[in-house]
Design a protein around this motif. Structure first.
Motif, PDB file in Angstrom:
ATOM      1  N   SER A   9       0.837  -1.188   0.000  1.00  0.00           N
ATOM      2  CA  SER A   9       0.000   0.000   0.000  1.00  0.00           C
ATOM      3  C   SER A   9       0.880   1.249   0.000  1.00  0.00           C
ATOM      4  N   ASP A  10       0.273   2.382  -0.286  1.00  0.00           N
ATOM      5  CA  ASP A  10       1.028   3.631  -0.318  1.00  0.00           C
ATOM      6  C   ASP A  10       1.591   3.976   1.052  1.00  0.00           C
ATOM      7  N   ASP A  11       0.850   3.627   2.122  1.00  0.00           N
ATOM      8  CA  ASP A  11       1.344   3.904   3.467  1.00  0.00           C
ATOM      9  C   ASP A  11       2.593   3.093   3.767  1.00  0.00           C
ATOM     10  N   THR A  12       2.589   1.841   3.328  1.00  0.00           N
ATOM     11  CA  THR A  12       3.752   0.985   3.562  1.00  0.00           C
ATOM     12  C   THR A  12       4.963   1.498   2.799  1.00  0.00           C
ATOM     13  N   SER A  13       4.767   1.895   1.545  1.00  0.00           N
ATOM     14  CA  SER A  13       5.901   2.383   0.771  1.00  0.00           C
ATOM     15  C   SER A  13       6.378   3.740   1.300  1.00  0.00           C
ATOM     16  N   SER A  14       5.460   4.579   1.797  1.00  0.00           N
ATOM     17  CA  SER A  14       5.866   5.857   2.390  1.00  0.00           C
ATOM     18  C   SER A  14       6.672   5.626   3.653  1.00  0.00           C
ATOM     19  N   ASN A  15       6.242   4.664   4.472  1.00  0.00           N
ATOM     20  CA  ASN A  15       6.988   4.367   5.693  1.00  0.00           C
ATOM     21  C   ASN A  15       8.368   3.812   5.364  1.00  0.00           C
ATOM     22  N   GLY A  16       8.455   2.954   4.353  1.00  0.00           N
ATOM     23  CA  GLY A  16       9.742   2.409   3.950  1.00  0.00           C
ATOM     24  C   GLY A  16      10.660   3.491   3.408  1.00  0.00           C
ATOM     25  N   LEU A  17      10.093   4.391   2.618  1.00  0.00           N
ATOM     26  CA  LEU A  17      10.857   5.503   2.070  1.00  0.00           C
ATOM     27  C   LEU A  17      11.363   6.412   3.182  1.00  0.00           C
ATOM     28  N   LEU A  18      10.510   6.638   4.163  1.00  0.00           N
ATOM     29  CA  LEU A  18      10.893   7.482   5.296  1.00  0.00           C
ATOM     30  C   LEU A  18      12.005   6.834   6.109  1.00  0.00           C
ATOM     31  N   LYS A  19      11.908   5.537   6.333  1.00  0.00           N
ATOM     32  CA  LYS A  19      12.959   4.827   7.081  1.00  0.00           C
ATOM     33  C   LYS A  19      14.285   4.886   6.347  1.00  0.00           C
ATOM     34  N   VAL A  20      14.259   4.645   5.043  1.00  0.00           N
ATOM     35  CA  VAL A  20      15.493   4.694   4.253  1.00  0.00           C
ATOM     36  C   VAL A  20      16.089   6.096   4.279  1.00  0.00           C
ATOM     37  N   GLY A  21      15.238   7.101   4.152  1.00  0.00           N
ATOM     38  CA  GLY A  21      15.714   8.480   4.167  1.00  0.00           C
ATOM     39  C   GLY A  21      16.350   8.864   5.484  1.00  0.00           C
ATOM     40  N   ILE A  22      15.697   8.503   6.585  1.00  0.00           N
ATOM     41  CA  ILE A  22      16.225   8.868   7.908  1.00  0.00           C
ATOM     42  C   ILE A  22      17.506   8.108   8.217  1.00  0.00           C
ATOM     43  N   ILE A  23      17.513   6.811   7.961  1.00  0.00           N
ATOM     44  CA  ILE A  23      18.710   6.012   8.250  1.00  0.00           C
ATOM     45  C   ILE A  23      19.876   6.465   7.372  1.00  0.00           C
ATOM     46  N   GLY A  24      19.614   6.701   6.091  1.00  0.00           N
ATOM     47  CA  GLY A  24      20.669   7.178   5.197  1.00  0.00           C
ATOM     48  C   GLY A  24      21.209   8.540   5.614  1.00  0.00           C
ATOM     49  N   THR A  25      20.308   9.434   6.018  1.00  0.00           N
ATOM     50  CA  THR A  25      20.741  10.760   6.466  1.00  0.00           C
ATOM     51  C   THR A  25      21.619  10.661   7.698  1.00  0.00           C
ATOM     52  N   ILE A  26      21.239   9.817   8.641  1.00  0.00           N
ATOM     53  CA  ILE A  26      22.025   9.662   9.871  1.00  0.00           C
ATOM     54  C   ILE A  26      23.405   9.091   9.567  1.00  0.00           C
ATOM     55  N   ILE A  27      23.463   8.065   8.735  1.00  0.00           N
ATOM     56  CA  ILE A  27      24.753   7.433   8.428  1.00  0.00           C
ATOM     57  C   ILE A  27      25.671   8.400   7.683  1.00  0.00           C
ATOM     58  N   VAL A  28      25.138   9.082   6.673  1.00  0.00           N
ATOM     59  CA  VAL A  28      25.968  10.011   5.910  1.00  0.00           C
ATOM     60  C   VAL A  28      26.378  11.202   6.774  1.00  0.00           C
ATOM     61  N   ALA A  29      25.479  11.679   7.632  1.00  0.00           N
ATOM     62  CA  ALA A  29      25.833  12.794   8.514  1.00  0.00           C
ATOM     63  C   ALA A  29      26.936  12.388   9.488  1.00  0.00           C
ATOM     64  N   LEU A  30      26.870  11.165   9.998  1.00  0.00           N
ATOM     65  CA  LEU A  30      27.942  10.691  10.873  1.00  0.00           C
ATOM     66  C   LEU A  30      29.275  10.638  10.135  1.00  0.00           C
ATOM     67  N   CYS A  31      29.237  10.204   8.897  1.00  0.00           N
ATOM     68  CA  CYS A  31      30.473  10.127   8.124  1.00  0.00           C
ATOM     69  C   CYS A  31      30.973  11.510   7.718  1.00  0.00           C
ATOM     70  N   CYS A  32      30.069  12.467   7.555  1.00  0.00           N
ATOM     71  CA  CYS A  32      30.478  13.829   7.175  1.00  0.00           C
ATOM     72  C   CYS A  32      31.070  14.598   8.352  1.00  0.00           C
ATOM     73  N   PHE A  33      30.434  14.503   9.484  1.00  0.00           N
ATOM     74  CA  PHE A  33      30.750  15.387  10.603  1.00  0.00           C
ATOM     75  C   PHE A  33      31.609  14.745  11.688  1.00  0.00           C
ATOM     76  N   THR A  34      31.902  13.484  11.563  1.00  0.00           N
ATOM     77  CA  THR A  34      32.825  12.828  12.486  1.00  0.00           C
ATOM     78  C   THR A  34      33.896  12.134  11.653  1.00  0.00           C
ATOM     79  N   PRO A  35      35.034  11.898  12.228  1.00  0.00           N
ATOM     80  CA  PRO A  35      36.120  11.299  11.431  1.00  0.00           C
ATOM     81  C   PRO A  35      36.048   9.771  11.344  1.00  0.00           C
ATOM     82  N   ILE A  36      34.841   9.226  11.270  1.00  0.00           N
ATOM     83  CA  ILE A  36      34.702   7.770  11.215  1.00  0.00           C
ATOM     84  C   ILE A  36      35.383   7.205   9.971  1.00  0.00           C
ATOM     85  N   LEU A  37      35.056   7.744   8.808  1.00  0.00           N
ATOM     86  CA  LEU A  37      35.646   7.215   7.575  1.00  0.00           C
ATOM     87  C   LEU A  37      37.125   7.524   7.458  1.00  0.00           C
TER      88      LEU A  37
END
Length: 82
Positions: A9-37
């Motif tokens: 359903s559209d709700d399921t795909s919206s929730n999946g899209l939101l999860k991917v967006g939030i998790i991706g943003t957090i991971i990339v932000a950690l790699c940008c703003f901390t010296p992890i990489l």
């Protein structure tokens, strides 16, 4: 016997899209703003690549932020329509 394929359903795909967006943003932000990489690449022996990380990480951060905003907008639009 046939197996019936159901589309998410559209709700399921919206929730999946939101999860991917939030998790991706957090991971990339950690790699940008901390010296992890930087530490990881130095430990592995790829320290020469560190100078090019900004060319990949900043556009990826922008893409994930836009994906999160789109998913929130889509979820809000679906919520107000019903």
């Amino acid at each position: 016997m046939r197996k019936q394929i159901t589309m998410p359903s559209d709700d399921t795909s919206s929730n999946g899209l939101l999860k991917v967006g939030i998790i991706g943003t957090i991971i990339v932000a950690l790699c940008c703003f901390t010296p992890i990489l930087v530490i990881l690449f130095g430990a592995v022996g790829l320290a020469a690549v560190v100078g090019y990380l900004d060319l990949v990480l900043f556009p990826a951060l922008g893409i994930f932020i836009l994906l999160t905003i789109y998913a929130l907008w889509r979820k809000n639009a679906r919520g107000s329509a019903s």
